[in-house]
Design a protein around this motif. Structure first.
Motif, PDB file in Angstrom:
ATOM      1  N   GLY A  34       0.815  -1.208   0.000  1.00 20.92           N
ATOM      2  CA  GLY A  34       0.000   0.000   0.000  1.00 20.92           C
ATOM      3  C   GLY A  34       0.846   1.254   0.000  1.00 20.92           C
ATOM      4  O   GLY A  34       0.541   2.222  -0.689  1.00 20.92           O
ATOM      5  N   VAL A  38       0.872   4.205  -2.856  1.00 21.69           N
ATOM      6  CA  VAL A  38       0.657   5.616  -2.531  1.00 21.69           C
ATOM      7  C   VAL A  38       1.816   6.462  -3.061  1.00 21.69           C
ATOM      8  O   VAL A  38       1.603   7.528  -3.653  1.00 21.69           O
ATOM      9  CB  VAL A  38       0.492   5.800  -1.007  1.00 21.69           C
ATOM     10  N   ARG A  39       3.051   5.994  -2.871  1.00 21.90           N
ATOM     11  CA  ARG A  39       4.208   6.742  -3.371  1.00 21.90           C
ATOM     12  C   ARG A  39       4.193   6.832  -4.897  1.00 21.90           C
ATOM     13  O   ARG A  39       4.497   7.884  -5.467  1.00 21.90           O
ATOM     14  CB  ARG A  39       5.504   6.103  -2.881  1.00 21.90           C
ATOM     15  N   ARG A  41       1.539   6.729  -6.904  1.00 24.25           N
ATOM     16  CA  ARG A  41       0.480   7.668  -7.306  1.00 24.25           C
ATOM     17  C   ARG A  41       0.905   9.112  -7.054  1.00 24.25           C
ATOM     18  O   ARG A  41       0.628   9.998  -7.863  1.00 24.25           O
ATOM     19  CB  ARG A  41      -0.804   7.369  -6.545  1.00 24.25           C
ATOM     20  N   ARG A  42       1.582   9.350  -5.950  1.00 28.49           N
ATOM     21  CA  ARG A  42       2.049  10.699  -5.635  1.00 28.49           C
ATOM     22  C   ARG A  42       3.062  11.167  -6.677  1.00 28.49           C
ATOM     23  O   ARG A  42       3.004  12.304  -7.154  1.00 28.49           O
ATOM     24  CB  ARG A  42       2.671  10.725  -4.242  1.00 28.49           C
TER      25      ARG A  42
END
Length: 82
Positions: A34, A38-39, A41-42
């Motif tokens: 996860g 998240v990284r 997508r950022r």
């Protein structure tokens, strides 16, 4: 027995049966994955924002140099002297 009833019975049998063992590190692996998502997508969001800003800057420079809102200069010769 209807098809729906058979499916319900099959689901009940599956739920009442023995449950599979869950790996001990499953939560840690899920949290790590996860975090990677998240990284990623950022980073993609930042890259997209950077590309958008670069495109707006390039368009602004082009518009200031070319001035597409002004009428083009006349290319026909004047009629003086006829």
């Amino acid at each position: 027995m209807s098809g729906t009833r058979r499916r319900e019975d099959r689901v009940r049998q599956m739920l009442e049966g023995p449950h599979p063992r869950v790996p001990a590190d499953l939560a840690a692996r899920a949290a790590e994955r996860g975090g990677r998502l998240v990284r990623r997508r950022r980073r993609l969001r930042r890259l997209g924002t950077l590309l958008l800003v670069a495109a707006v800057a390039a368009f602004t420079v082009w518009a200031l140099l070319v001035r597409p809102w002004e009428a083009p200069p006349a290319t026909t010769p004047s009629l003086d002297g006829w």
